[in-house]
Enzyme design. Structure first.
Site, PDB file in Angstrom:
ATOM      1  N   ARG A  31       0.807  -1.235   0.000  1.00  0.00           N
ATOM      2  CA  ARG A  31       0.000   0.000   0.000  1.00  0.00           C
ATOM      3  C   ARG A  31       0.831   1.272   0.000  1.00  0.00           C
ATOM      4  O   ARG A  31       0.355   2.326  -0.376  1.00  0.00           O
ATOM      5  CB  ARG A  31      -0.858   0.049   1.280  1.00  0.00           C
ATOM      6  CG  ARG A  31      -1.976  -0.928   1.318  1.00  0.00           C
ATOM      7  CD  ARG A  31      -2.700  -0.812   2.631  1.00  0.00           C
ATOM      8  NE  ARG A  31      -1.772  -0.892   3.754  1.00  0.00           N
ATOM      9  CZ  ARG A  31      -2.072  -0.617   5.003  1.00  0.00           C
ATOM     10  NH1 ARG A  31      -3.288  -0.215   5.323  1.00  0.00           N
ATOM     11  NH2 ARG A  31      -1.184  -0.737   5.967  1.00  0.00           N
ATOM     12  N   ASP A  55      -4.094  -2.819  -2.412  1.00  0.00           N
ATOM     13  CA  ASP A  55      -4.494  -3.202  -1.072  1.00  0.00           C
ATOM     14  C   ASP A  55      -5.171  -4.566  -1.193  1.00  0.00           C
ATOM     15  O   ASP A  55      -5.958  -4.768  -2.129  1.00  0.00           O
ATOM     16  CB  ASP A  55      -5.489  -2.150  -0.542  1.00  0.00           C
ATOM     17  CG  ASP A  55      -5.778  -2.310   0.929  1.00  0.00           C
ATOM     18  OD1 ASP A  55      -5.911  -3.469   1.384  1.00  0.00           O
ATOM     19  OD2 ASP A  55      -5.889  -1.295   1.634  1.00  0.00           O
ATOM     20  N   VAL A  56      -4.871  -5.467  -0.272  1.00  0.00           N
ATOM     21  CA  VAL A  56      -5.506  -6.797  -0.362  1.00  0.00           C
ATOM     22  C   VAL A  56      -7.027  -6.712  -0.218  1.00  0.00           C
ATOM     23  O   VAL A  56      -7.735  -7.663  -0.532  1.00  0.00           O
ATOM     24  CB  VAL A  56      -4.928  -7.810   0.674  1.00  0.00           C
ATOM     25  CG1 VAL A  56      -3.506  -8.216   0.303  1.00  0.00           C
ATOM     26  CG2 VAL A  56      -4.999  -7.265   2.084  1.00  0.00           C
ATOM     27  N   ALA A  89       2.117 -11.991   2.756  1.00  0.00           N
ATOM     28  CA  ALA A  89       2.601 -11.478   4.044  1.00  0.00           C
ATOM     29  C   ALA A  89       1.886 -10.193   4.453  1.00  0.00           C
ATOM     30  O   ALA A  89       2.114  -9.688   5.550  1.00  0.00           O
ATOM     31  CB  ALA A  89       4.109 -11.238   3.971  1.00  0.00           C
ATOM     32  N   LYS A 117       0.478 -15.942  17.630  1.00  0.00           N
ATOM     33  CA  LYS A 117      -0.634 -15.259  18.308  1.00  0.00           C
ATOM     34  C   LYS A 117      -2.000 -15.727  17.797  1.00  0.00           C
ATOM     35  O   LYS A 117      -3.034 -15.399  18.374  1.00  0.00           O
ATOM     36  CB  LYS A 117      -0.477 -13.751  18.165  1.00  0.00           C
ATOM     37  CG  LYS A 117       0.731 -13.239  18.950  1.00  0.00           C
ATOM     38  CD  LYS A 117       0.830 -11.742  18.928  1.00  0.00           C
ATOM     39  CE  LYS A 117       1.915 -11.166  19.830  1.00  0.00           C
ATOM     40  NZ  LYS A 117       3.021 -12.010  20.226  1.00  0.00           N
TER      41      LYS A 117
HETATM   42  O1  LIG Z   1       9.077  -1.987  25.808  1.00  0.00           O
HETATM   43  C1  LIG Z   1       8.861  -3.198  25.714  1.00  0.00           C
HETATM   44  C2  LIG Z   1       8.156  -3.774  24.620  1.00  0.00           C
HETATM   45  C3  LIG Z   1       7.955  -5.147  24.611  1.00  0.00           C
HETATM   46  N1  LIG Z   1       8.422  -5.931  25.617  1.00  0.00           N
HETATM   47  C4  LIG Z   1       8.197  -7.394  25.604  1.00  0.00           C
HETATM   48  O2  LIG Z   1       8.984  -7.984  24.595  1.00  0.00           O
HETATM   49  C5  LIG Z   1       8.325  -9.139  24.073  1.00  0.00           C
HETATM   50  C6  LIG Z   1       8.263  -9.017  22.577  1.00  0.00           C
HETATM   51  O3  LIG Z   1       7.502  -7.875  22.221  1.00  0.00           O
HETATM   52  P1  LIG Z   1       7.348  -7.377  20.702  1.00  0.00           P
HETATM   53  O4  LIG Z   1       8.656  -7.417  20.028  1.00  0.00           O
HETATM   54  O5  LIG Z   1       6.560  -6.116  20.711  1.00  0.00           O
HETATM   55  O6  LIG Z   1       6.536  -8.578  20.060  1.00  0.00           O
HETATM   56  P2  LIG Z   1       5.091  -9.142  20.319  1.00  0.00           P
HETATM   57  O7  LIG Z   1       4.189  -8.194  20.983  1.00  0.00           O
HETATM   58  O8  LIG Z   1       5.280 -10.476  20.996  1.00  0.00           O
HETATM   59  O9  LIG Z   1       4.556  -9.326  18.825  1.00  0.00           O
HETATM   60  C7  LIG Z   1       5.445  -9.541  17.742  1.00  0.00           C
HETATM   61  O10 LIG Z   1       5.576 -10.891  17.445  1.00  0.00           O
HETATM   62  C8  LIG Z   1       4.434 -11.523  16.885  1.00  0.00           C
HETATM   63  C9  LIG Z   1       4.723 -13.002  16.752  1.00  0.00           C
HETATM   64  O11 LIG Z   1       4.547 -13.576  18.016  1.00  0.00           O
HETATM   65  C10 LIG Z   1       4.053 -10.848  15.597  1.00  0.00           C
HETATM   66  O12 LIG Z   1       2.913 -11.446  15.051  1.00  0.00           O
HETATM   67  C11 LIG Z   1       3.787  -9.400  15.897  1.00  0.00           C
HETATM   68  O13 LIG Z   1       3.448  -8.769  14.715  1.00  0.00           O
HETATM   69  C12 LIG Z   1       4.996  -8.772  16.538  1.00  0.00           C
HETATM   70  O14 LIG Z   1       4.755  -7.426  16.864  1.00  0.00           O
HETATM   71  C13 LIG Z   1       6.958  -9.197  24.723  1.00  0.00           C
HETATM   72  O15 LIG Z   1       6.987 -10.152  25.742  1.00  0.00           O
HETATM   73  C14 LIG Z   1       6.769  -7.800  25.305  1.00  0.00           C
HETATM   74  O16 LIG Z   1       5.986  -7.786  26.477  1.00  0.00           O
HETATM   75  C15 LIG Z   1       9.133  -5.372  26.668  1.00  0.00           C
HETATM   76  O17 LIG Z   1       9.578  -6.065  27.577  1.00  0.00           O
HETATM   77  N2  LIG Z   1       9.339  -4.030  26.675  1.00  0.00           N
END
Ligand SMILES: O=c1ccn([C@@H]2O[C@H](COP(=O)(O)OP(=O)(O)O[C@H]3O[C@H](CO)[C@@H](O)[C@H](O)[C@H]3O)[C@@H](O)[C@H]2O)c(=O)[nH]1
Length: 342
Positions: free
Chosen positions: A39, A62-63, A82, A128
């Site tokens: 996009r 856009d999909v 993706a 997730k």
């Molecule tokens: O300031 C921060 C931000 C995040 N975390 C932790 O770091 C881990 C990873 O966080 P992040 O890198 O934001 O990834 P997720 O929220 O787990 O999600 C990511 O990973 C997924 C696969 O599990 C993808 O689908 C998502 O798009 C991607 O954002 C998590 O436990 C968070 O709680 C911290 O400790 N401090």
């Protein structure tokens, strides 16, 4: 066609972390043409100049819009899908937008591929989507269901639709490692949500290899899961600091964010029962039982065996040293270190 050499491949969400890594890999494998569908024109422009390769073609669209997908898919052999809304918070606030892009958009991608007789579509999913608790995961779970339903309902289709499911990809846009790196460089404390939380960790490079495998070996409706080690977020923070020579980083606890889980699951126990272990990954075949109502209700699976799920708490756990080694092997980290040394 038995290799990607000479193939034409379309990547939806082609300017994202996953899409662009896949594009690089395809060009290295001598793909004839790679159609980048996305996009954002400015990201396309950046990618055009960064890659500077005439085999890359850029398609705005856009999909959610089938016509725009068709434009990008004409003459294509393989599709890597993706494109998605993937940020947990934004999907939480705008769940209907997640449905439009992740569910309806994915269905459009599959329909167009089927209508054009494209050989294979691999849909990108996430841990997730398993036992989902947030809108992003729920919409990805529905994408998976809709891909599997397509395979079940269209046995004669020229298009093999399959799914690859991953955990956290290190250094992907907006994720925690680049945030920690920024905080370290600015001399700020590392913000830790909840130290004991665990996540699967994998690199983009190793993840795209599974897409290649799925292009050639998937049966319709197959789900592939990349095996990976995990670590706690506390370990991840310390490991990132260690890469920059800091043994005792300053850490502040900020608490769990909206829609987060303490651990993620790559395969539910029900899936684990059907999974075959293929070394670096698991394959879960489509449950092709007829959904004819009486069969569904009266002839359940009587075996009722037991299995554990495959989650970020029961997979191999990395130490700070192991996680640091994994992080320091990332190309982005080498770039940051070179920049600091300048
Ligand atoms: O300031 C921060 C931000 C995040 N975390 C932790 O770091 C881990 C990873 O966080 P992040 O890198 O934001 O990834 P997720 O929220 O787990 O999600 C990511 O990973 C997924 C696969 O599990 C993808 O689908 C998502 O798009 C991607 O954002 C998590 O436990 C968070 O709680 C911290 O400790 N401090």
């Amino acid at each position: 066609m038995t290799s990607l050499n000479g193939a034409t491949v379309a990547i939806t969400g082609g300017t994202g972390s996953f899409g662009s890594t896949m594009a690089r890999r395809l060009l290295d494998l001598d793909a004839a043409q790679v159609n980048i569908f996305s996009r954002d024109e400015s990201k396309q422009d950046e990618m055009r100049s960064a890659f500077d390769d005439p085999r890359l073609r850029f398609f705005l669209g856009d999909v959610r819009d089938q016509d725009s997908i068709e434009n990008a898919f004409v003459g294509v052999d393989f599709v890597f899908h993706a494109a998605a809304l993937k940020q947990v918070p934004s999907c939480e606030f705008f769940p209907d937008q997640a449905v439009k892009t992740n569910v309806e958009g994915s269905r459009n991608v599959i329909n167009v591929a089927h209508n054009l007789g494209i050989r294979s579509v691999v849909c990108l999913s996430t841990d997730k989507a398993v036992y989902p608790i947030n809108a992003m995961g729920m919409s990805k779970a529905l994408m998976e269901k809709s891909a599997q339903a397509f395979a079940r309902n269209n046995p004669g289709s020229p298009t093999t639709v399959s799914i690859t499911r991953y955990g956290n990809v290190m250094y992907s846009r907006g994720s925690v490692i680049p945030l920690f790196v920024r905080q370290l460089r600015e001399g700020k404390p590392l913000t830790l949500t909840e130290g004991a939380m665990t996540r699967f960790l994998m690199s983009l490079e190793e993840s795209v290899a599974l897409v290649e495998h799925a292009f050639f070996h998937a049966e319709p409706g197959d789900l592939f899961v990349k095996k990976a080690p995990a670590c706690t977020v506390d370990t991840l923070a310390r490991a990132t600091a260690k890469v920059f020579g800091i043994d005792e980083p300053q850490i502040v606890k900020i608490g769990m964010r909206h829609g987060e889980k303490m651990y993620e699951t790559l395969l539910a126990s029900e899936e684990m029962l059907k999974a075959t272990d293929q070394g670096d990954y698991y394959r879960v075949p489509l449950d092709a039982r007829s959904l004819q109502y009486s069969v569904y209700i009266e002839e359940g699976d009587t075996s009722a065996p037991e299995a554990e799920d495959y989650d970020s708490n029961n997979t191999e756990q990395m130490t700070v040293e192991q996680a640091a080694a994994m992080i320091s092997s990332l190309p982005e980290i080498s770039r940051v270190i070179a920049e600091i040394k300048k």
